[in-house]
Write a protein that holds these residues in place. Structure first.
Motif: not given
Length: 249
Positions: A33-37
């Protein structure tokens, strides 16, 4: 055939994910997963999956995890923010996976553009105002073939991603086509609990954005659809207008 499922997670609100996307998350054995988004609440729908935060990984590391998991017979979900077709960097992942004879399935998601439009309660296309939406970004470390100053000359509705950190430069470019009085809205974290909307014009939006100290995770919307002075109602529902499903008066 072996495959990875790329899922659009939506703009932020964990309920703004498709039924199909949610099903893929729940059935996954591995989620990258795109952790910062993305909203981490989406990960709570699956307590058993192996989780990998791609914000801390290189492309090679992401592909290695995918290939290993797929070859072990696991269901792999690559979770992207918004809709993966807009600034999702999915093409490079698809190309790399092809080298291992791994296919992809893409499940679209709700873009932050549409979440922002919903928050602003606007229609991006209005008769007699604009029937065109330009989705773009300013040039930074990534080169941009289509320059903002040229796109601005169309005076269409414009959605600018990845530009709030250089709002001064963006406005300077836009003024090559739009008037300083053109309405602008900056939507931070569209659909998140801390969503913030800043409205203004090209003449004052820079000062307003800097005052709020917004430097990332915001979409810039430009155009007269934000505050239309003269628009026409749609012909579709005009009682005198005939079409394939209704005969007008």
């Amino acid at each position: 055939m072996k495959k990875v499922t790329i899922v659009g997670a939506g703009p932020g609100d964990e309920e703004l994910i498709t039924v199909k996307g949610l099903k893929a998350i729940k059935e996954a054995d591995v989620i990258i997963y795109a952790g910062s988004l993305i909203n981490k609440k989406l990960l709570e729908y699956n307590k058993k999956a192996e989780l990998y935060d791609s914000s801390k990984m290189s492309l090679d590391e992401i592909i290695d995890v995918m290939v290993k998991a797929v070859n072990e017979g696991k269901k792999v979900v690559r979770l992207h923010s918004g809709d993966p077709s807009i600034y999702g960097a999915i093409k490079e992942q698809i190309d790399e996976l092809k080298k291992y004879n791994i296919d992809v399935e893409i499940i679209p998601g709700v873009s932050s553009l549409f979440a922002a439009a919903a928050a602003l309660k606007i229609e991006l296309t209005l008769p007699n105002v604009s029937q065109t939406v330009i989705i773009t970004r300013p040039e930074g470390r990534t080169k941009v073939p289509e320059k903002l100053r040229e796109l601005a000359k169309h005076r269409a509705t414009m959605a600018i991603f990845l530009g709030v950190s250089m709002i001064d430069k963006v406005v300077e470019e836009l003024l090559n086509g739009y008037d300083p009085s053109t309405p602008v809205a900056v939507v931070y974290h569209a659909s998140w609990e801390d969503e913030k909307i800043i409205r203004g014009t090209l003449g004052d939006i820079v000062e307003k954005v800097k005052k709020e100290n917004i430097t990332r995770s915001a979409l810039i919307l430009v155009g007269d659809v934000l505050d239309p002075k003269n628009y026409e109602y749609s012909k579709l529902y005009d009682k005198t207008f005939s079409h394939g499903f209704r005969k007008g008066d």
